[in-house]
Design an enzyme around this catalytic site. Structure first.
Site: not given
Length: 277
Positions: A245, A243, A134
């Protein structure tokens, strides 16, 4: 013509949870630069816990937070096997890429800029694997000489890539497809995936030595990889605009990315040990 294979980035994993079957933890060390914030008048250095959880559970490495204290933090690279540049609500200040006046003057973190930009350049020069997420992909691009769009949603023909209202699950849920190519498509095992979207800025002109490996339907750059320059980060230096994660353990594409990052960190560590011997 066959339809592209597609997976979704969905779900959430509690911070610190290591799912069964993920890469086991080793002596690998991955640095995660923190943001500078003020909470109730008290200066703080922090970053969301999910990045450390994904490094631990997905890459099989021990996460180490790097405070945003400028060039002095370059010394930590001597001890690291990888560098993960996390997202943040703040934006890279446009003075770092000759971007003119800031269009988001209340959303900057100058201490982080002063830390991450030299860290990225030095890590790549050393061959340390880098995964930039990001804000991180934007920092990667700026650090190497690229430029940014300050307000993507104001560009003709572009979508609004900001997260919008709603719960965390809604804001981090899948928003749009992206087309993958190159090494990223090989790692993920698909040429299209659904991703979340929580960014207001994006890459305008890619830096020299970066190749684009993912695009949104509106042409927004969603992933880049370092292909030239000193070190080339052990063969793994990439930036992702979404994202991975978030809910990484429940998503095959995200888990594949973190495992590939962990493997690159292991290869870097092994190579360094072999040279030292």
């Amino acid at each position: 013509m066959n339809a592209p294979k597609m997976t979704q980035v969905t779900g959430h994993i509690p911070p610190g949870h290591i799912p069964p079957g993920t890469t086991s933890v080793s002596n690998l060390l991955v640095g995660i630069p923190a943001c500078a914030r003020e909470v109730n008048g008290m200066p703080r250095h922090d970053t969301p816990a999910r990045y450390a959880a994904a490094v631990l559970g997905g890459a099989g490495a021990v996460p180490i937070m790097i405070p945003p204290l400028g060039d002095a933090m370059l010394a930590v690279l001597e001890r690291l096997d990888g560098l993960l540049i996390p997202g943040s609500p703040s934006n890279v200040h446009p003075t770092h890429y000759a971007g003119g006046d800031s269009q988001t003057p209340d959303l900057h973190d100058l201490e982080r800029d002063a830390t991450t930009l030299p860290l990225i350049r030095a890590a790549i020069a050393r061959g340390i694997p880098v995964l930039a997420i990001c804000r991180g992909i934007q920092e990667l691009n700026v650090a190497l000489g690229g430029t940014l769009h300050q307000q993507v949603h104001e560009l003709d023909g572009r979508l609004d890539h900001r997260g919008g209202p709603g719960s965390l699950e809604q804001r981090y849920g899948p928003k749009h497809p992206i087309a993958l190519s190159g090494e990223l498509a090989r790692i993920v095992g698909a040429d299209a995936i659904m991703v979340n979207s929580l960014h207001g800025q994006a890459i305008d002109r890619p830096a020299p030595g970066l190749v684009v490996e993912a695009l949104a339907e509106d042409g927004t750059i969603e992933a880049v990889r370092v292909t030239s320059g000193p070190g080339r980060a052990g063969g793994f230096a990439c930036g992702l605009q979404w994202h991975p994660e978030w809910g990484y353990a429940d998503n095959a594409a995200s888990l594949a990315i973190f495992r590939a990052f962990g493997a690159a960190c292991r290869a870097y560590q092994t190579g360094m040990n072999r040279k030292a011997a």
